[in-house]
Design an enzyme around this catalytic site. Structure first.
Site, PDB file in Angstrom:
ATOM      1  N   LYS A 117      10.672   6.277   2.766  1.00 45.68           N
ATOM      2  CA  LYS A 117      11.111   7.232   1.754  1.00 45.68           C
ATOM      3  C   LYS A 117      12.635   7.352   1.706  1.00 45.68           C
ATOM      4  CE  LYS A 117       6.963  10.011   1.146  1.00 45.68           C
ATOM      5  NZ  LYS A 117       6.329  11.345   1.251  1.00 45.68           N
ATOM      6  N   ARG A 168       0.774   8.314   7.563  1.00 44.81           N
ATOM      7  CA  ARG A 168       0.474   7.613   6.310  1.00 44.81           C
ATOM      8  C   ARG A 168       1.605   6.622   6.074  1.00 44.81           C
ATOM      9  NH1 ARG A 168       1.749   7.966   0.838  1.00 44.81           N
ATOM     10  NH2 ARG A 168       0.031   7.466  -0.604  1.00 44.81           N
TER      11      ARG A 168
END
Length: 274
Positions: free
Chosen positions: A221, A255
């Protein structure tokens, strides 16, 4: 600490890895990579062989300013993939990344095992009751606004306290409707700026007071690659560092896009506790 997936009790005291399968053309890292059945099945097989306990399938990109996708298109994208994956890997535990109750219902009926909702039921008033009726585990994430507007909602009186209160309300409502297995996701990158993401990670252990498994999704991210002044493609090492910290602070599920490296992280962190 367990969740029941299609009759299988998954013990989350030992952290698990959830592999990401994005079938959207515009996801921030792997959008458009998996365009045909062969590519999809090869990727799923690789993630399962590397140790993924869950495969998270999403057909609506939730990146900031993502394009709107209609419910019918979301279903057209995702239902054939569930059928294909389960045909070849019938024991795979598929998580459905959606905030729409109708999509969740049809996907569970098609054989998926969990619902992963970025809105904790706030974007679809029928979601919580639908999940309760389906008797499946529910991953509820913290987000304000929508994927299109969330980065305009980063004002908090106290970030950690506000998110803890959010979960206390959503969990109470979910439990009142009959949802048994609940996992919380603090929502890194969702309605949080760069500094807030690190503040949240720094206080992640406080979320253990909720007494629910914690899912962490920081894989590649912008909180990583913007800090390092690099790109999502070059953010694997940074992902591993933050996953390590998350595990040490109580994460039960990672995740990730890169299952092998995440499994190695889990193994090494667990070895500290022997």
């Amino acid at each position: 600490m367990t969740i029941n997936c299609k009759g299988n009790l998954i013990d989350l005291l030992s952290p698990k890895v959830m592999g990401i399968l994005n079938i959207t053309p515009d996801s921030f890292y792997d959008g458009g990579h998996f365009k045909n059945e062969t590519a999809i099945l090869n990727h799923v097989e690789s993630m399962l062989n590397q140790g993924a306990s869950f495969i998270d399938i999403g057909a609506y990109s939730s990146r900031p300013n993502a394009d709107f996708v209609s419910e019918s298109i979301e279903l057209q994208r995702i239902l054939p993939i569930i059928e294909t994956v389960l045909k070849h890997f019938p024991k795979a535990l598929i998580s459905i990344d959606t905030f729409r109750s109708a999509v969740a219902k049809q996907c569970i009926e098609a054989g998926a095992a969990l619902v992963n909702d970025i809105s904790a039921g706030k974007l679809d008033k029928n979601m919580l009751q639908t999940v309760a009726n389906l008797h499946v585990p529910y991953i509820m994430m913290h987000m304000e606004g929508t994927p299109q507007t969330m980065q305009q909602h980063t004002n908090y009186s106290n970030l950690t306290k506000d998110i803890l209160f959010y979960f206390s309300e959503r969990i109470a409502l979910a439990k009142s409707l009959g949802i048994v297995d609940i996992v919380i996701d603090p929502g890194f990158g969702f309605a949080k700026n760069l500094e807030q993401n690190y503040e949240l990670l720094n206080h992640l252990e406080l979320f253990k007071m909720i007494e629910k498994p914690i899912l962490v999704g920081v894989s590649r991210k912008s909180m990583i690659y913007k800090t390092l002044e690099t790109t999502a493609n070059e953010a694997l090492n940074g992902t591993t560092v933050l996953n390590t910290i998350a595990l040490q602070k109580g994460a039960s599920i990672l995740r990730v896009h890169d299952v092998k490296e995440a499994m190695e992280t889990v193994k090494l962190v667990e070895s500290l506790n022997i």
